[in-house]
Design an enzyme around this catalytic site. Structure first.
Site, PDB file in Angstrom:
ATOM      1  N   MET A 132      31.588  27.647  28.682  1.00 51.38           N
ATOM      2  CA  MET A 132      31.239  26.357  29.284  1.00 51.38           C
ATOM      3  C   MET A 132      31.864  25.182  28.525  1.00 51.38           C
ATOM      4  SD  MET A 132      29.589  27.428  31.816  1.00 51.38           S
ATOM      5  CE  MET A 132      28.792  25.989  32.521  1.00 51.38           C
ATOM      6  N   LEU A 189      39.030  23.405  28.139  1.00 55.77           N
ATOM      7  CA  LEU A 189      40.064  23.552  27.120  1.00 55.77           C
ATOM      8  C   LEU A 189      41.036  22.378  27.236  1.00 55.77           C
ATOM      9  CD1 LEU A 189      40.865  27.377  27.437  1.00 55.77           C
ATOM     10  CD2 LEU A 189      39.220  26.244  25.925  1.00 55.77           C
ATOM     11  N   ASN A 244      40.238  32.674  33.841  1.00 56.82           N
ATOM     12  CA  ASN A 244      38.863  32.229  34.032  1.00 56.82           C
ATOM     13  C   ASN A 244      38.337  32.843  35.320  1.00 56.82           C
ATOM     14  OD1 ASN A 244      36.470  30.662  33.592  1.00 56.82           O
ATOM     15  ND2 ASN A 244      37.159  29.257  35.206  1.00 56.82           N
ATOM     16  N   HIS A 287      35.542  32.010  38.406  1.00 54.48           N
ATOM     17  CA  HIS A 287      34.738  30.922  38.971  1.00 54.48           C
ATOM     18  C   HIS A 287      33.997  31.453  40.204  1.00 54.48           C
ATOM     19  CE1 HIS A 287      33.535  26.828  39.749  1.00 54.48           C
ATOM     20  NE2 HIS A 287      33.832  27.031  41.011  1.00 54.48           N
ATOM     21  N   ASP A 333      44.901  26.288  33.700  1.00 48.84           N
ATOM     22  CA  ASP A 333      45.853  25.235  33.350  1.00 48.84           C
ATOM     23  C   ASP A 333      45.059  24.033  32.844  1.00 48.84           C
ATOM     24  OD1 ASP A 333      44.905  23.898  35.553  1.00 48.84           O
ATOM     25  OD2 ASP A 333      46.720  24.163  36.763  1.00 48.84           O
ATOM     26  N   GLU A 354      32.085  39.352  41.109  1.00 51.53           N
ATOM     27  CA  GLU A 354      32.810  38.819  39.932  1.00 51.53           C
ATOM     28  C   GLU A 354      33.187  39.951  38.988  1.00 51.53           C
ATOM     29  OE1 GLU A 354      31.160  35.482  37.787  1.00 51.53           O
ATOM     30  OE2 GLU A 354      30.122  34.767  39.568  1.00 51.53           O
TER      31      GLU A 354
HETATM   32  C1  GRF Z   1      29.686  33.383  36.124  1.00 47.17           C
HETATM   33  O1  GRF Z   1      29.039  33.059  37.320  1.00 47.17           O
HETATM   34  C2  GRF Z   1      31.099  32.858  36.113  1.00 47.17           C
HETATM   35  O2  GRF Z   1      31.687  32.853  37.372  1.00 47.17           O
HETATM   36  C3  GRF Z   1      30.921  31.456  35.618  1.00 47.17           C
HETATM   37  O3  GRF Z   1      29.914  31.552  34.641  1.00 47.17           O
HETATM   38  C4  GRF Z   1      29.079  32.670  34.926  1.00 47.17           C
HETATM   39  C5  GRF Z   1      29.073  33.533  33.711  1.00 47.17           C
HETATM   40  O4  GRF Z   1      28.182  34.625  33.824  1.00 47.17           O
HETATM   41  N1  GRF Z   1      32.168  30.941  35.112  1.00 47.17           N
HETATM   42  P1  GRF Z   1      28.173  35.752  32.713  1.00 47.17           P
HETATM   43  O5  GRF Z   1      27.914  35.057  31.374  1.00 47.17           O
HETATM   44  O6  GRF Z   1      29.498  36.440  32.733  1.00 47.17           O
HETATM   45  O7  GRF Z   1      27.040  36.647  33.079  1.00 47.17           O
END
Ligand code: GRF
Length: 199
Positions: free
Chosen positions: A89, A92, A106, A108, A140, A173
């Site tokens: 969080m 960069l 990354n 998202h 980027d 994800e």
């Molecule tokens: C995920 O939803 C990701 O897409 C976002 O932050 C969250 C991280 O979850 N960037 P975790 O720490 O991998 O469980």
């Protein structure tokens, strides 16, 4: 593939990557895990798994460059081929990104370019889209904006709220991140404009 992980929280994407390596799906080695928060569950997991885990708290540094300097110092020692942001969080700086062009990834929780920034799942619910999903992309200097590596779509169901949608996106994800890393580990690529071209 030497892989560094940067995280700030629970680390479920990190765990999915670790499990894919342990299960032989992804040929890679996690060479370091860096958290900017001491209370991140992800860094505890990294220690349990015997990985090279570092807590580099941003609030312990006087400035962003000072914090990044320390993160870069640890990365330079670990010599990663790729750096995976997994719920990291922190933005960069362009100087940081320039040290690893097209080598920082990354994930998202939306189909970019829709809904960048925080609370992407709530943004999707509030907007009323019927399909959302997740995006793995190169980092980027702009927020949630680099060339796209993998996307996975998730249907928004009647009755979904941000929490239920986030839970279904999170499952995708974990698959998407591993898929992206397997591609990077097994294929050559080049970036033309915004497009990632595989060969
Ligand atoms: C995920 O939803 C990701 O897409 C976002 O932050 C969250 C991280 O979850 N960037 P975790 O720490 O991998 O469980």
């Amino acid at each position: 593939m030497r892989l560094a992980i940067l995280l700030s929280g629970r680390g479920s994407n990190f765990a999915a990557i670790h499990d894919a390596i342990a299960g032989g799906k992804l040929e890679a080695e996690i060479v370091c895990v860096i958290s900017n928060r001491a209370d991140a569950a992800g860094v505890e997991r990294a220690k349990e798994w015997g990985l090279d885990a570092h807590v580099i708290e941003n609030r312990a540094f006087a400035s962003r460059p000072a914090h990044e300097y320390e993160v870069l110092r640890v990365l330079e020692r670990a010599k990663p081929d790729f750096i995976a942001l997994a719920g990291y969080m922190r933005l960069l700086s362009s100087e940081f990104v320039a040290k690893y062009p097209n080598r920082i990834l990354n994930i998202h929780p939306s189909l970019l370019p829709a809904f960048p920034g925080v609370d992407a799942q709530k943004q999707a619910i509030d907007y009323g889209v019927r399909v959302s999903g997740c995006t793995v992309h190169f980092v980027d200097e702009n927020l949630d904006a680099g060339p796209i590596i993998v996307q996975r779509a998730v249907e928004v169901r009647d009755g979904d709220d941000a929490g239920s949608l986030a839970a279904r996106i999170l499952e995708q994800e974990h698959l998407a991140y591993v898929e992206a890393l397997v591609k990077l580990a097994t294929k050559q690529f080049r970036v033309e404009g915004r497009r990632v071209i595989w060969s």
